[in-house]
Design a protein around this motif. Structure first.
Motif, short mmCIF file in Angstrom:
data_model
loop_
_atom_site.label_atom_id
_atom_site.label_comp_id
_atom_site.label_asym_id
_atom_site.label_seq_id
_atom_site.Cartn_x
_atom_site.Cartn_y
_atom_site.Cartn_z
N HIS A 1 -6.80 -0.37 -6.58
CA HIS A 1 -6.14 -1.40 -7.39
C HIS A 1 -5.91 -0.99 -8.83
O HIS A 1 -5.27 -1.72 -9.60
CB HIS A 1 -6.99 -2.67 -7.37
N LYS A 2 -6.41 0.15 -9.25
CA LYS A 2 -6.38 0.51 -10.67
C LYS A 2 -4.97 0.69 -11.21
O LYS A 2 -4.71 0.40 -12.39
CB LYS A 2 -7.22 1.77 -10.90
N LYS B 1 0.87 -1.19 0.00
CA LYS B 1 0.00 0.00 0.00
C LYS B 1 0.89 1.22 0.00
O LYS B 1 1.74 1.40 0.87
CB LYS B 1 -0.91 0.00 1.22
N ARG C 1 -2.36 -0.88 -10.03
CA ARG C 1 -1.56 -1.99 -9.49
C ARG C 1 -0.48 -2.42 -10.48
O ARG C 1 -0.67 -2.40 -11.69
CB ARG C 1 -2.45 -3.18 -9.13
N LYS D 1 -4.39 -6.44 -6.54
CA LYS D 1 -5.80 -6.30 -6.20
C LYS D 1 -6.10 -7.14 -4.97
O LYS D 1 -6.12 -8.36 -5.04
CB LYS D 1 -6.70 -6.72 -7.37
N THR D 2 -6.30 -6.48 -3.85
CA THR D 2 -6.61 -7.19 -2.61
C THR D 2 -8.07 -7.60 -2.61
O THR D 2 -8.86 -7.25 -3.50
CB THR D 2 -6.33 -6.30 -1.39
N SER D 3 -8.46 -8.32 -1.57
CA SER D 3 -9.85 -8.75 -1.42
C SER D 3 -10.68 -7.72 -0.66
O SER D 3 -11.86 -7.95 -0.37
CB SER D 3 -9.90 -10.08 -0.66
N ASN E 1 -10.90 -1.23 -3.09
CA ASN E 1 -11.08 -1.42 -4.54
C ASN E 1 -12.15 -0.48 -5.07
O ASN E 1 -12.07 0.00 -6.21
CB ASN E 1 -11.45 -2.87 -4.84
N SER F 1 -2.71 3.50 -3.10
CA SER F 1 -2.85 2.44 -4.09
C SER F 1 -2.25 1.14 -3.57
O SER F 1 -1.29 1.16 -2.80
CB SER F 1 -2.15 2.84 -5.39
N THR F 2 -2.81 0.03 -4.02
CA THR F 2 -2.26 -1.28 -3.66
C THR F 2 -1.56 -1.87 -4.88
O THR F 2 -2.03 -1.73 -6.01
CB THR F 2 -3.36 -2.24 -3.19
N LYS G 1 -12.89 -4.88 -0.49
CA LYS G 1 -13.79 -4.25 -1.45
C LYS G 1 -13.84 -2.74 -1.31
O LYS G 1 -13.98 -2.01 -2.30
CB LYS G 1 -15.19 -4.84 -1.31
#
Length: 434
Positions: free
Chosen positions: A156-157, A135, A159, A144-146, A151, A140-141, A148
């Motif tokens: 996650h865009k 992070k 990533r 793509k984490t879980s 996101n 931003s991560t 929600k």
């Protein structure tokens, strides 16, 4: 000889007792040992998602758990998972002195040329660990984490890693110790999408720092929950350690928070965040480390940011002060230009907090970038190795090397054990000797 035999027999009886009780409970029990020396490891933590016990002076433990696995952790060792299917009377922990290189957010791709360079260094030198941005300061991560909510904000865009499972599989295949760096309260995405708990100016408008990044209020539990959820995902995919950076209040006066910004309140807010993280991450068996200002090693207060060694060490496994010599002002340690004395900066800073935390729980960040504050010298082999030598002299659990570009030279690192600098080689750099 008779006394020695009696002690051996007595030790076996104790172990048998613990094992018998563990079997009666249908749980876990055994002895924790060092895999290299076969000596017992005392004070190791054994836990499931709810219960935690410590190994005794003989390394023995017993834990009553209804879960399928428990986790074993001890400072200076890799984490270990003990499942009911493989329950053994002996838990052999692998010792590790972490020697890590930082891999930035933009270079965390599986196909990154910079990652390839770092892996080549790991394959042929003493380097055995990697710190990966999960992070970023923007929020931003890198995958793509879980989670929600993040996101939904588009975390996650941008990533850079499209297959975190592949990445972790590669790391495990090389026995690389993996550290997930997670920026905590500096978070433009979270703050701009939740202005009600973002840090504000005195006039009530959203505050952003010099690089136009907004922060969330460290007093607010919603900010705590958000970052811990991302940390949980990093633990779930297999990172060995979660490293919290920017786990502090901004070093800025005149800001507005949901509580009065007193030393006591600030320190308590950081402690509450770490307590939540510790509770939520325990079911994954990961270590927790926190990054601090280097000056924290020299202050008896929180510098206005909520960081103090003892409160942090209550919930974090490792403390990682950012001891970049270029970050210290002229005259620090009685040195006109601290950046010219890399060993002195690291050694003296760590030595100064030995009465607050045991050295094996320290893992400093070291400088691998040009001196920007003093003489503008390049940090190459000698400067980097002097810092590493200082960390070893204090018997820390290792070190992490920070290069903003994640660029490192293979020639800076030794193939196996570190070289000890000889007197002759030191004389070549006599202007640096402390």
């Amino acid at each position: 000889m008779r006394d020695k035999n009696k002690k051996t027999i007595f030790g076996k009886l104790i172990l048998s007792f613990f094992m018998f009780e563990a079997l009666l409970w249908g749980s876990f029990g055994g002895v924790v040992i060092d895999r290299t020396t076969s000596k017992p490891v005392a004070n190791a933590t054994i836990n499931d998602s709810q219960i935690s016990v410590k190994s005794d002076d003989n390394g023995t433990f017993a834990i009553q758990s209804s879960e399928d696995k428990v986790f074993v952790k001890a400072y200076g060792y890799r984490p270990y998972t003990l499942s009911k299917d493989t329950n053994s009377t002996s838990v052999a922990l692998e010792p590790i002195t972490v020697k890590a290189l930082y891999l930035s957010f933009w270079r965390a791709s599986n196909n990154s040329p910079r990652l390839k360079e770092i892996l080549e260094i790991i394959d042929s030198t003493e380097i055995n660990a990697i710190v990966v941005d999960v992070k970023s300061e923007y929020g931003s991560t890198s995958y793509k984490t879980s989670f929600k909510k993040a996101n939904g904000y588009g975390a996650h865009k941008d990533r850079t890693n499209r297959d975190i499972e592949q990445f972790m599989k590669l790391m495990k295949s090389k026995n690389i110790y993996t550290i997930a760096r997670i920026v905590t309260f500096k978070d433009e995405l979270q703050a701009s999408n939740n202005p009600e708990y973002a840090i504000k100016k005195a006039d009530g408008t959203l505050w952003r720092n010099h690089d136009e990044m907004a922060w969330v209020d460290p007093f607010d539990k919603r900010a705590h929950e958000y970052t811990v959820a991302i940390a949980e995902d990093a633990a779930r995919v297999g990172f060995d350690e979660i490293n919290f950076d920017y786990i502090r209040f901004p070093a800025k006066d005149g800001l507005s928070f949901s509580k009065e910004s007193t030393l006591e309140n600030r320190v308590e807010a950081i402690s509450q965040f770490l307590k939540l993280a510790q509770n939520r991450l325990r079911k994954y068996g990961v270590f927790i480390s926190v990054d601090t200002y280097g000056n924290i090693c020299w202050e008896d207060h929180d510098m206005g940011i909520g960081q103090m060694i003892k409160p942090l060490s209550k919930y974090a496994d490792y403390i990682a002060p950012m001891l970049y010599p270029s970050g210290f002002a002229k005259g620090s340690f009685g040195l006109e230009n601290p950046s010219e004395h890399p060993h002195a900066v690291i050694y003296r800073s760590l030595k100064n907090i030995e009465d607050q935390i045991e050295p094996k729980r320290l893992r400093p960040w070291l400088q691998s970038f040009k001196d920007y504050a003093h003489r503008k010298i390049e940090y190459n082999y000698f400067e980097i190795n002097e810092q590493i030598r200082a960390a070893a002299d204090i018997n820390t659990s290792g070190w992490m090397l920070w290069s903003p570009s994640s660029k490192y030279e293979l020639s800076y690192f030794r193939a196996k054990e570190r070289d000890v600098l000889t007197l002759d080689s030191m004389r070549e750099h006599s202007e640096y000797i402390d």
